[in-house]
Design a protein around this motif. Sequence first.
Motif, PDB file in Angstrom:
ATOM      1  N   ASN A 117       0.762  -1.230   0.041  1.00  0.00           N
ATOM      2  CA  ASN A 117       0.120   0.046   0.008  1.00  0.00           C
ATOM      3  C   ASN A 117       1.025   1.331  -0.040  1.00  0.00           C
ATOM      4  OD1 ASN A 117      -1.741   2.190   0.461  1.00  0.00           O
ATOM      5  ND2 ASN A 117      -2.977   0.956   1.966  1.00  0.00           N
ATOM      6  N   TYR A 118       1.443   1.587  -1.154  1.00  0.00           N
ATOM      7  CA  TYR A 118       2.361   2.642  -1.401  1.00  0.00           C
ATOM      8  C   TYR A 118       1.696   4.028  -0.749  1.00  0.00           C
ATOM      9  CZ  TYR A 118       0.436   3.006  -5.902  1.00  0.00           C
ATOM     10  OH  TYR A 118      -0.675   3.386  -7.100  1.00  0.00           O
ATOM     11  N   THR A 119       0.542   4.352  -1.174  1.00  0.00           N
ATOM     12  CA  THR A 119      -0.251   5.456  -0.821  1.00  0.00           C
ATOM     13  C   THR A 119      -0.061   5.627   0.741  1.00  0.00           C
ATOM     14  OG1 THR A 119      -1.645   5.270  -2.723  1.00  0.00           O
ATOM     15  CG2 THR A 119      -2.156   6.830  -0.738  1.00  0.00           C
ATOM     16  N   TYR A 120      -0.385   4.576   1.469  1.00  0.00           N
ATOM     17  CA  TYR A 120      -0.424   4.790   2.913  1.00  0.00           C
ATOM     18  C   TYR A 120       1.096   4.999   3.377  1.00  0.00           C
ATOM     19  CZ  TYR A 120      -0.615   2.950   7.795  1.00  0.00           C
ATOM     20  OH  TYR A 120      -0.305   3.125   9.268  1.00  0.00           O
ATOM     21  N   GLU A 121       2.011   4.217   2.874  1.00  0.00           N
ATOM     22  CA  GLU A 121       3.381   4.325   3.311  1.00  0.00           C
ATOM     23  C   GLU A 121       4.026   5.716   2.765  1.00  0.00           C
ATOM     24  OE1 GLU A 121       7.338   1.528   2.468  1.00  0.00           O
ATOM     25  OE2 GLU A 121       6.519   2.493   0.618  1.00  0.00           O
ATOM     26  N   SER A 122       3.528   6.361   1.874  1.00  0.00           N
ATOM     27  CA  SER A 122       3.810   7.713   1.562  1.00  0.00           C
ATOM     28  C   SER A 122       3.073   8.800   2.448  1.00  0.00           C
ATOM     29  CB  SER A 122       3.528   8.145   0.151  1.00  0.00           C
ATOM     30  OG  SER A 122       3.831   9.479  -0.231  1.00  0.00           O
ATOM     31  N   GLN A 123       1.839   8.578   2.670  1.00  0.00           N
ATOM     32  CA  GLN A 123       1.041   9.429   3.389  1.00  0.00           C
ATOM     33  C   GLN A 123       1.469   9.537   4.913  1.00  0.00           C
ATOM     34  OE1 GLN A 123      -3.118   8.918   2.995  1.00  0.00           O
ATOM     35  NE2 GLN A 123      -3.760  10.306   4.422  1.00  0.00           N
ATOM     36  N   TYR A 124       1.645   8.625   5.435  1.00  0.00           N
ATOM     37  CA  TYR A 124       2.226   8.301   6.857  1.00  0.00           C
ATOM     38  C   TYR A 124       3.811   8.204   7.125  1.00  0.00           C
ATOM     39  CZ  TYR A 124      -2.849   7.885   7.547  1.00  0.00           C
ATOM     40  OH  TYR A 124      -4.189   8.218   7.712  1.00  0.00           O
ATOM     41  N   ASN A 125       4.427   8.585   5.982  1.00  0.00           N
ATOM     42  CA  ASN A 125       5.898   8.512   6.043  1.00  0.00           C
ATOM     43  C   ASN A 125       6.535   7.296   7.035  1.00  0.00           C
ATOM     44  OD1 ASN A 125       8.615   9.451   5.662  1.00  0.00           O
ATOM     45  ND2 ASN A 125       8.401  10.579   7.711  1.00  0.00           N
ATOM     46  N   THR A 126       5.949   6.196   6.569  1.00  0.00           N
ATOM     47  CA  THR A 126       6.381   4.836   7.338  1.00  0.00           C
ATOM     48  C   THR A 126       6.622   3.826   6.259  1.00  0.00           C
ATOM     49  OG1 THR A 126       5.421   3.095   8.656  1.00  0.00           O
ATOM     50  CG2 THR A 126       3.952   3.861   7.076  1.00  0.00           C
ATOM     51  N   THR A 127       7.092   2.700   6.795  1.00  0.00           N
ATOM     52  CA  THR A 127       7.961   1.605   6.161  1.00  0.00           C
ATOM     53  C   THR A 127       7.055   0.471   6.159  1.00  0.00           C
ATOM     54  OG1 THR A 127      10.100   2.609   6.377  1.00  0.00           O
ATOM     55  CG2 THR A 127      10.080   0.313   5.536  1.00  0.00           C
ATOM     56  N   LEU A 128       6.708  -0.067   5.159  1.00  0.00           N
ATOM     57  CA  LEU A 128       5.989  -1.135   4.729  1.00  0.00           C
ATOM     58  C   LEU A 128       6.774  -2.552   5.353  1.00  0.00           C
ATOM     59  CD1 LEU A 128       3.646  -0.402   1.701  1.00  0.00           C
ATOM     60  CD2 LEU A 128       2.987   0.019   4.213  1.00  0.00           C
ATOM     61  N   ASP A 129       5.993  -3.457   5.686  1.00  0.00           N
ATOM     62  CA  ASP A 129       6.827  -4.876   5.852  1.00  0.00           C
ATOM     63  C   ASP A 129       7.122  -5.500   4.484  1.00  0.00           C
ATOM     64  OD1 ASP A 129       6.776  -4.621   8.700  1.00  0.00           O
ATOM     65  OD2 ASP A 129       4.853  -5.822   9.043  1.00  0.00           O
ATOM     66  N   TYR A 130       6.255  -5.000   3.623  1.00  0.00           N
ATOM     67  CA  TYR A 130       6.209  -5.559   2.411  1.00  0.00           C
ATOM     68  C   TYR A 130       7.846  -5.641   1.751  1.00  0.00           C
ATOM     69  CZ  TYR A 130       6.377  -5.199  -2.949  1.00  0.00           C
ATOM     70  OH  TYR A 130       6.751  -5.294  -4.046  1.00  0.00           O
ATOM     71  N   GLY A 131       8.759  -4.444   1.969  1.00  0.00           N
ATOM     72  CA  GLY A 131      10.291  -4.660   1.467  1.00  0.00           C
ATOM     73  C   GLY A 131      10.247  -4.348   0.167  1.00  0.00           C
TER      74      GLY A 131
END
Length: 565
Positions: A461-475
């Motif tokens: 979910n790259y939108t969530y990752e960008s919006q909340y400035n977080t890092t996904l477990d996706y890698g």
Amino acid sequence: MKRSNKLLRLLFGAASVLSAVTLTLGGCTSVDDTLGGNLVPDNQQMRAGFVRFPESGEDKAKYVTTRLFQSDSVVSSNLSSGYFGSQLNDTLGLRTAGFLTQMINLSEIKEGYFGYKPIFDSAQLLISIASYGRDTLTEQRFAVYEVKSNKYITDKPAAAGKSERDTTFYLNFDPVKEGVIDETEGPLFYFTLGGEDKGPATTAVTLEPTESGREYIQRLMLQQGDYKDDYSIYSIDSLEQWVEEFRGFYICPDPAMPLTADRGEGTIFGTTLESSGFAVYGRNRVEADPSLIQDTLQMLYYFYEGSVDHGNVSVNTAYHDYSQAKKALFEIADAREPAAGEADERPETARVRVEGFGGVVSDITFTEAFFEALEREIEKANEAEGKDFRTLAFSQVTMSVYFNDGAYDWQEIVPGDGSGNGSGNGSGPDIVRLTDEMTAAPSRLGLYTNYKTRTPIADYNYTYESQYNTTLDYGGYVNRSQGCYKMNITAYAQALWNSYMKEKQAAAAEGRAVDLSKVQNRTIYLAPEAGGFYTTAFGILQGMATDGGENNAPIRLELAYNMIK
């Protein structure tokens, strides 16, 4: 986020204590069953397990199939950057990019500003290079064309459900066919970029005007054209009229000087449109004595300004000539997306590609063999333990996609000279070549259920990752220690398995065979990360397992699961 981390530490701490207690109790009894297992209702009992597909490179089962995919239906308009340049190498062939941009005036130019018979001194392209490839030392020559018509916008119907015109365009946009530029009239200006003194740090390049370019400047100075001596066009309230008269530029590599191998590899530059524009410098005369200079002139035109409603349309174009490639050869017809109504006859391929700029990417399809292998896991557990497990709940699923010279066991990657002839066993994966492959490749890959719309799998979910400035477990990043990309696809795999089980139950109820076409999102697309669709990087990777054993490390799936009743 801090609160969540504290909770996780507490949770893991509690788990450690529980583990210690369990081990202690386990040492005092001969019973090796789960503690309290007899208290769990039969329909809630679970069994943990782990499986890897394929277990080794010798396993030739096709758990996935891979094919190349190329589509021109990638959005290329109204991006934050304009891309221009050529890139030539043995793997990509020739890749060429250009961009169309509208141009607006936001300076208040008062009546009489240009004075008597103004003199044109120079013009500059203002740029802010935000992206580029490895070879910025090869000088490239570019052409700047005048946009001759706005019909590509005005003749386009409004977007569905909206009153304003649709300004969405795709990489198949052809400025000549659309009547945007007239190649017979030639460009307005030329300029060069690249080399030791004109690298990515360059913020302004002086333009070389043609006769058409000088006439264009005369129109801007209101000495010629429909707005001769009419300063109303420079009113801040006349932006709509402005873009009808001065429609912008199309900037691309000069067709008369294409990039060739003897000149270098070249690169594609990306300039941030909000920080880019066009500047004109000149002087005006004293009307009583034209030999005397009265004042200096300066006009600045912007390629993008978010505060206004007109003049912000931009369209990128990209062309690929794979016939100039010398290795990793393939037929582009084997990758192209079939037209609507046509059968998809793209062949399976052992090697997969990942490119930006609407180049070739790859799709991965989960096969019947994958689902059957998982079902065998359930069957084996039921037979061994006399249970009645029915399905799987995944705790973690990863997908690893290896570079050409990658291997499941890093010790198989031998020292070498880049030719594939290592000093270890004489051939096979080569550490020098692997290093080059990883350096040339995108730093991160995305997985999509729809490549053209950039619809990601649930884990990415790259939108969530960008919006909340977080890092996904996706890698999805290059794993240099293992020579691969590794992606966590747990949520996607669970949804895929659930869809398969639903279809299997429906088929059983209807007395028919399982129809895999009814399993949702069985095919996913491997492509650059969402923010890197216009990367200059590229990669050739190992795809599916084949009978011929072309891949020593085919795409690997590692699944940790719980069997449930």
